[in-house]
Scaffold this active site. Structure first.
Site, PDB file in Angstrom:
ATOM      1  CG  HIS A 264      -9.033  -5.442  -4.229  1.00 55.39           C
ATOM      2  ND1 HIS A 264      -7.676  -5.587  -4.055  1.00 55.39           N
ATOM      3  CD2 HIS A 264      -9.609  -5.971  -3.135  1.00 55.39           C
ATOM      4  CE1 HIS A 264      -7.457  -6.202  -2.904  1.00 55.39           C
ATOM      5  NE2 HIS A 264      -8.606  -6.429  -2.328  1.00 55.39           N
ATOM      6  CB  CYS A 265      -6.236  -4.007  -9.282  1.00 51.25           C
ATOM      7  SG  CYS A 265      -6.957  -5.654  -9.116  1.00 51.25           S
ATOM      8  CG  LEU A 266      -5.416  -0.058 -11.865  1.00 48.73           C
ATOM      9  CD1 LEU A 266      -5.584   0.859 -13.066  1.00 48.73           C
ATOM     10  CD2 LEU A 266      -4.222  -0.966 -12.073  1.00 48.73           C
ATOM     11  CG  ASP A 269      -2.739  -4.714  -7.012  1.00 43.78           C
ATOM     12  OD1 ASP A 269      -3.148  -4.758  -5.835  1.00 43.78           O
ATOM     13  OD2 ASP A 269      -3.288  -5.300  -7.954  1.00 43.78           O
TER      14      ASP A 269
END
Ligand code: NAD
Length: 423
Positions: A264-266, A269
């Site tokens: 979900h992040c890299l 974001d």
């Protein structure tokens, strides 16, 4: 019981971030409503069935048994909260931040905001979201003034699913408020939940600190990914290069190459950061753009290496049997969101490969079409023209794969056999 343990805590979003927070808050003595509009998810939670790696069914059963944890899909259950924490998704839509989940949750919370209550945003987002987007919706829907009647803050989640060492409790938690009083209430709440809090001077610094952490990882992974591509062409072993550099006890942090970034992040974001810089300043955040470019191209690079590998044995991708090992985006996790393995599988399928995969952790519903999930048996491994290691879960028969020698392309450097082809 401290003052902040009195009253109800509402945690909005019962996913990878919100569920561990809710369970931990119950563990330390809070009464918690775990709100999520996904009725199936809530029903499973009521039955004590966890769907994330870091919370076991036993953890969930223990929380439910206290009688202080109520999973709910009913917004009316948000009533009477003293602290509400918002842990909802922050995806991209057409390359731009999609804040609709944050906005929806603020609209749901607003009628229940009361004098003295505190609302905290945890979702990862660009600097300014808490004060410019979240807060005005809370004020409009409650008729109260933030900073005068109620408290508002931001505290980024740093959870690393599957990390056996660093979890919610022992990872220092950044806390912030829109003013001093809000900051103090936010700190007091998290001091009951985690071992150590770290106060930020304001919500924007807290928001940007989270984006810096993830952009740092993204950029450094891109650096070693690009290095891996050039090392292959130069005939240099990138894995040895990285290990040698990592022997320096200062000024270097080890990152390793792989088939791309996921979760979900890299993949998401850093684009929140570059979008905000472009929107607010009209400038390009070049490091983010380059890292996106390198990391997004890694699945295509892995497929080119598979083709090269097969070609050496006078085989075409079209019609070859390819066994993928690990479909989730990282080791020992079943999380397949944005997994580069999906991109690798789709490209190979487009080229006509016949695809099977081994992944003991992934949910069958997350397996990309047309991949067939199989067990890691000698027969299945023998059927494959090439075995491609994409995620190196511990629960895989690595001894069997070691024996396959030059029929393996290992993108994670898991195998020791010198005959194995490495990224
Ligand atoms: N997963 C991670 O490792 C991680 C780590 C740090 C930060 N984050 C950030 O935390 C946030 C949440 O991520 P996640 O991984 O927990 O997502 P998730 O998809 O696992 O969970 C989010 C949950 O929010 C629910 N939801 C949607 N709309 C809602 C609403 N209006 N009110 C309440 N709930 C709603 C969804 O149904 C879902 O169950 C994101 O901003 C993410 O970037 C994630």
């Amino acid at each position: 019981m401290t003052a902040s343990l009195q009253g109800r805590v509402a945690v909005l979003g019962q996913g990878y971030v919100g569920l561990p927070l809710a369970v931990r808050a119950v563990e330390v003595g809070h009464t918690v409503v775990g709100f999520d509009p996904d009725k199936d998810r809530v029903d499973r939670l009521r039955r004590g069935q966890s769907f994330i790696d870091d919370i076991t069914d036993a953890d969930l059963a223990a929380a439910l048994a206290t009688g202080r944890y109520t999973p709910s899909e009913n917004p009316a259950d948000l009533a009477d909260f003293t602290v509400a924490v918002v842990c909802v998704p922050t995806p991209l839509r057409d390359g731009a931040p999609d804040l609709r989940y944050i906005e929806d949750s603020a609209r749901m919370l607003a009628p229940h905001v009361t004098a003295g209550s505190c609302v905290v945003l945890e979702s990862t987002t660009y600097p300014g979201t808490t004060e410019e987007v979240f807060l005005p919706i809370l004020e409009a829907g409650s008729g109260l003034l933030a900073g005068v009647d109620f408290h508002v803050g931001y505290s980024p989640e740093r959870i690393d699913p599957g990390n056996p060492t660093w979890g919610l409790q022992n990872t220092p938690k950044i806390v912030s408020g829109i003013d001093e009083a809000s900051g103090a209430v936010v700190s007091a709440f998290y001091d009951t939940v985690v071992d150590r809090t770290m106060a930020a001077p304001g919500t924007r610094e807290a928001e940007l600190a989270k984006l810096l952490e993830n952009t740092f990882r993204h950029v450094n992974i891109a650096l070693v990914n690009e290095l891996a591509i050039y090392c292959h062409e130069l005939g240099v072993d990138v894995w040895s290069v990285i290990d040698l550099a990592a022997s320096k006890p200062f000024g270097f942090m080890k990152f390793t190459p792989g088939p791309g970034v996921g979760g979900h992040c890299l993949p998401i974001d850093p684009s929140y950061l570059s979008w905000q810089v472009r929107r607010a300043l009209g400038r390009t955040f070049r490091f983010v753009e380059i890292a996106n470019d390198v990391n997004d191209n890694m699945p295509a690079y892995v497929v080119s290496r598979v083709a090269e590998h097969l070609n050496r044995r006078r085989l075409a991708v079209n019609g070859s049997n390819v066994l993928l090992v690990g479909l989730s985006y990282k080791r020992n996790s079943g999380d397949a969101r944005e997994s580069p393995a999906t991109a690798v599988a789709r490209r190979l399928a487009d080229l006509g490969a016949r695809l099977q995969a081994v992944d003991p952790l992934i949910a069958p519903s997350a397996v990309p079409e047309p991949v067939q999930l199989v067990d890691c048996t000698p027969d299945k491994v023998a059927e494959a023209d090439v075995v491609v290691v994409l995620a190196d879960h511990d629960d895989v028969d690595w001894d069997l794969l070691e024996q396959q020698g030059d029929r393996v392309l290992d993108t994670r450097n898991r195998l020791a056999n010198p005959a194995v082809d490495r990224l």
